[in-house]
Design an enzyme around this catalytic site. Structure first.
Site, short mmCIF file in Angstrom:
data_model
loop_
_atom_site.label_atom_id
_atom_site.label_comp_id
_atom_site.label_asym_id
_atom_site.label_seq_id
_atom_site.Cartn_x
_atom_site.Cartn_y
_atom_site.Cartn_z
N TYR A 143 16.79 9.43 19.86
CA TYR A 143 15.65 9.21 18.98
C TYR A 143 14.44 10.04 19.45
O TYR A 143 13.69 10.57 18.63
CB TYR A 143 15.29 7.72 18.94
N ARG A 150 11.11 16.66 14.63
CA ARG A 150 10.31 16.31 13.46
C ARG A 150 8.87 16.78 13.63
O ARG A 150 8.30 17.42 12.73
CB ARG A 150 10.36 14.79 13.23
N TYR A 203 1.35 6.40 20.21
CA TYR A 203 2.08 5.75 21.29
C TYR A 203 1.89 6.51 22.60
O TYR A 203 1.85 7.75 22.61
CB TYR A 203 3.57 5.70 20.97
N ARG A 216 2.27 3.24 9.21
CA ARG A 216 2.89 1.93 9.05
C ARG A 216 3.23 1.62 7.59
O ARG A 216 4.16 0.87 7.30
CB ARG A 216 1.97 0.84 9.60
N GLU A 322 14.94 -4.64 12.18
CA GLU A 322 13.84 -3.85 11.61
C GLU A 322 13.82 -4.12 10.11
O GLU A 322 14.88 -4.22 9.47
CB GLU A 322 14.05 -2.36 11.87
#
Length: 333
Positions: A143, A150, A203, A216, A322
């Site tokens: 990930y 990305r 983060y 979000r 999730e």
């Protein structure tokens, strides 16, 4: 031009000209691919008698279709839906990059080139799926490799990596290519953050060399319409996972986060306020045996809302569930 989202165990049987794109969830392979872009999410459905679930975005107006650098896309007015699948093995040996990092970057590069060529530069919502998302290779969790690729594409194509970034999810499936579906438009989305959480793009470095590039939630505006896309949401407070090992508590915490996001979205919404039981939910559960506990925890929170349960891996190994959600409404003239 109004977008309509429909979900059914039965595929759209014939093309009407108004199919913009969609997804096909379940382990069974498609016998005949439809004529519009469809993302195959090869993950088991839970609590569903059907082996496959079809989700389709329909639009009232005419569509234009194309295939650009392996991106299968359709456009209706100033809204575009596309799907790209990229095999990692084709990018093995790229200097200084893992195969997954290079494949992810290339997939997003192609998406941005298409959107620029179409004059629809605003990426609204992205659905990302990749194999073995929590496994480590080349010294880094997969990930985290995906996040590097990305973000490199966002930077290369002059997209911001904080603030006005798309709503998104990233889930792990048992195998297959890097699969990305997306919706984009001409007008910017209105990003929505969660006061209970650190924004994902901020983060700290303990979560990887690059932060995830998503908001979000996002409010987006096809003509005459408002759509709320809530990103994949989990049991994270601040930036840390909470309720380790307790799937019911993680489910409740994830819904507390969604409630906070809905509250923030309602501050910016142009139409009526959104309510939790009126959303459509997709719930990803790491372990199939946790399905009953998750459904029981959700029942008092979402009532009879549409909910699809899927077995998939979550982007952190300590997360067990999730939840993503969406809703739409018409806006008055």
């Amino acid at each position: 031009m109004t977008l309509q989202y429909v979900s059914s165990p039965a595929a759209v049987s014939r093309e009407t000209g108004g199919e913009l794109g969609g997804a096909r969830l379940g382990q069974a392979q498609a016998v005949v691919a439809p004529g519009w872009p469809v993302q195959g999410i090869f993950a088991p459905l839970l609590g569903c008698t059907a082996a496959v679930l079809h989700e389709t975005w329909l639009c009232a107006g005419p569509v234009v279709a194309g295939l650009s650098e392996e991106v299968n896309w359709r456009r209706a007015g100033d809204v575009l839906f596309g799907v790209i699948e990229v095999e990692e093995a084709r990018f093995a040996g790229v200097p200084g990059k893992t195969a997954l990092q290079a494949a992810s970057e290339e997939a997003y590069d192609r998406i941005f080139r298409l959107l620029d060529a179409q004059g629809l530069p605003q990426l609204w919502r992205v659905w990302n799926y990749l194999a073995a998302i929590n496994e480590e290779s080349d010294g880094l969790e997969r990930y985290r490799q995906f996040n590097i690729g990305r973000q490199d594409a966002f930077l290369a194509y002059h997209r911001g990596t904080t603030g006005n970034v798309p709503a998104a999810c990233a889930l792990g499936v048992s195998g297959g290519p890097v699969s990305i579906a997306f919706m984009a438009g001409k007008t910017p989305a209105v990003p929505v953050e969660n006061p209970r959480q650190v924004s994902a793009y901020n983060y700290p470095s303990e979560y990887g060399p690059r932060s995830p590039t998503f908001s979000r939630a996002a409010l987006v505006y096809p003509p005459g319409q408002e759509i709320l896309f809530i990103s994949g949401t989990a049991s994270i407070v601040g930036h840390r996972t909470v309720h380790l090992g307790d799937v019911a508590a993680q489910t409740t915490e994830a819904m507390a986060n969604i409630a906070a996001v809905v509250g923030e979205a309602n501050r910016a919404a142009r139409g009526s306020a959104y309510a939790m039981p009126e959303l459509s939910y997709r719930i990803y559960i790491r372990h199939a045996g946790d399905f009953a506990a998750v459904r029981a925890a959700l029942a008092p929170l979402i009532g009879g809302a549409e909910a699809v349960y899927v077995q998939a891996d979550i982007c952190r190994a300590d997360l067990l569930v999730e939840i993503e959600a969406m809703a739409s409404q018409s806006l008055g003239s």
